[in-house]
Design a protein around this motif. Sequence first.
Motif, mmCIF file in Angstrom:
data_model
loop_
_atom_site.group_PDB
_atom_site.id
_atom_site.type_symbol
_atom_site.label_atom_id
_atom_site.label_comp_id
_atom_site.label_asym_id
_atom_site.label_seq_id
_atom_site.Cartn_x
_atom_site.Cartn_y
_atom_site.Cartn_z
ATOM 1 N N ILE A 23 -8.496 -13.169 -6.984
ATOM 2 C CA ILE A 23 -8.017 -11.807 -6.809
ATOM 3 C C ILE A 23 -9.077 -10.977 -6.093
ATOM 4 O O ILE A 23 -10.227 -10.931 -6.524
ATOM 5 C CB ILE A 23 -7.669 -11.164 -8.167
ATOM 6 N N ASP A 24 -8.663 -10.329 -5.030
ATOM 7 C CA ASP A 24 -9.535 -9.401 -4.318
ATOM 8 C C ASP A 24 -9.649 -8.148 -5.184
ATOM 9 O O ASP A 24 -8.676 -7.404 -5.353
ATOM 10 C CB ASP A 24 -8.931 -9.083 -2.951
ATOM 11 N N ILE A 25 -10.822 -7.896 -5.737
ATOM 12 C CA ILE A 25 -11.028 -6.824 -6.708
ATOM 13 C C ILE A 25 -10.742 -5.452 -6.111
ATOM 14 O O ILE A 25 -10.083 -4.619 -6.729
ATOM 15 C CB ILE A 25 -12.465 -6.889 -7.272
ATOM 16 N N ASP A 26 -11.240 -5.204 -4.905
ATOM 17 C CA ASP A 26 -11.016 -3.897 -4.268
ATOM 18 C C ASP A 26 -9.537 -3.678 -3.960
ATOM 19 O O ASP A 26 -9.001 -2.595 -4.181
ATOM 20 C CB ASP A 26 -11.844 -3.754 -2.994
ATOM 21 N N ALA A 27 -8.876 -4.712 -3.443
ATOM 22 C CA ALA A 27 -7.449 -4.598 -3.129
ATOM 23 C C ALA A 27 -6.637 -4.406 -4.404
ATOM 24 O O ALA A 27 -5.675 -3.633 -4.427
ATOM 25 C CB ALA A 27 -6.967 -5.832 -2.364
ATOM 26 N N PHE A 28 -7.025 -5.100 -5.472
ATOM 27 C CA PHE A 28 -6.337 -4.930 -6.748
ATOM 28 C C PHE A 28 -6.463 -3.482 -7.208
ATOM 29 O O PHE A 28 -5.487 -2.850 -7.585
ATOM 30 C CB PHE A 28 -6.893 -5.864 -7.823
ATOM 31 N N GLY A 29 -7.689 -2.964 -7.179
ATOM 32 C CA GLY A 29 -7.923 -1.591 -7.620
ATOM 33 C C GLY A 29 -7.089 -0.601 -6.833
ATOM 34 O O GLY A 29 -6.458 0.287 -7.405
ATOM 35 N N LYS A 30 -7.071 -0.757 -5.514
ATOM 36 C CA LYS A 30 -6.304 0.156 -4.657
ATOM 37 C C LYS A 30 -4.811 0.093 -4.983
ATOM 38 O O LYS A 30 -4.153 1.124 -5.159
ATOM 39 C CB LYS A 30 -6.539 -0.192 -3.191
ATOM 40 N N SER A 31 -4.261 -1.118 -5.088
ATOM 41 C CA SER A 31 -2.826 -1.278 -5.370
ATOM 42 C C SER A 31 -2.474 -0.816 -6.777
ATOM 43 O O SER A 31 -1.455 -0.165 -6.996
ATOM 44 C CB SER A 31 -2.405 -2.743 -5.195
ATOM 45 N N PHE A 32 -3.325 -1.158 -7.747
ATOM 46 C CA PHE A 32 -3.060 -0.770 -9.130
ATOM 47 C C PHE A 32 -3.054 0.750 -9.268
ATOM 48 O O PHE A 32 -2.158 1.316 -9.894
ATOM 49 C CB PHE A 32 -4.085 -1.390 -10.086
ATOM 50 N N ILE A 33 -4.043 1.404 -8.684
ATOM 51 C CA ILE A 33 -4.114 2.870 -8.762
ATOM 52 C C ILE A 33 -2.897 3.499 -8.088
ATOM 53 O O ILE A 33 -2.347 4.483 -8.579
ATOM 54 C CB ILE A 33 -5.441 3.378 -8.151
ATOM 55 N N GLU A 34 -2.439 2.903 -6.992
ATOM 56 C CA GLU A 34 -1.240 3.418 -6.310
ATOM 57 C C GLU A 34 -0.014 3.340 -7.224
ATOM 58 O O GLU A 34 0.739 4.309 -7.355
ATOM 59 C CB GLU A 34 -0.988 2.628 -5.028
#
Length: 160
Positions: A23-34
């Motif tokens: 899992i790409d941590i930064d991409a996860f964070g961005k998508s999850f926050i969205e």
Amino acid sequence: MMKRLIFACFMLTSFSSFSQQEIDIDAFGKSFIEVFNSSIGGLEKIKENAPILPASSHVKISFDESKNIFIYSAEYELQSKAEVKSFKDKLAELVSSNLPEGDYRSKESYSSNYFDYLKYTFEYETDTFSEIKKRPVVEIGARQTENGYTVELLLIEPVF
């Protein structure tokens, strides 16, 4: 900032053991926050274009008629039972690091919806029931399937 950097380093090492689930941590964070922020205004608005969480095999937004709310669901496919607990723990850490700091509490509890009867729940930290229901809730649990196991991340929009 330092907390996120240390966490990112920890997660990169932790997820490296999952050949199927990097899992790409930064991409996860961005998508999850969205998704999290969208749930505050109602998930129905993004139902047709739901953001996909990295490494998830399936994403959907469904309507729970009994509760009169929309629920975002992201599924992660795993092959063995041995991977499930560790993956749920790491997914819970990712979720925790992307929730509003200090506002949410995490608890591990029981649910008959999951094969191991265990789930993580992230709820708004307060003693006032009505305040909890004004915030999104996140649940993480695992189901057994014909082909292995599915770890499910649910983001439940506020009741009111």
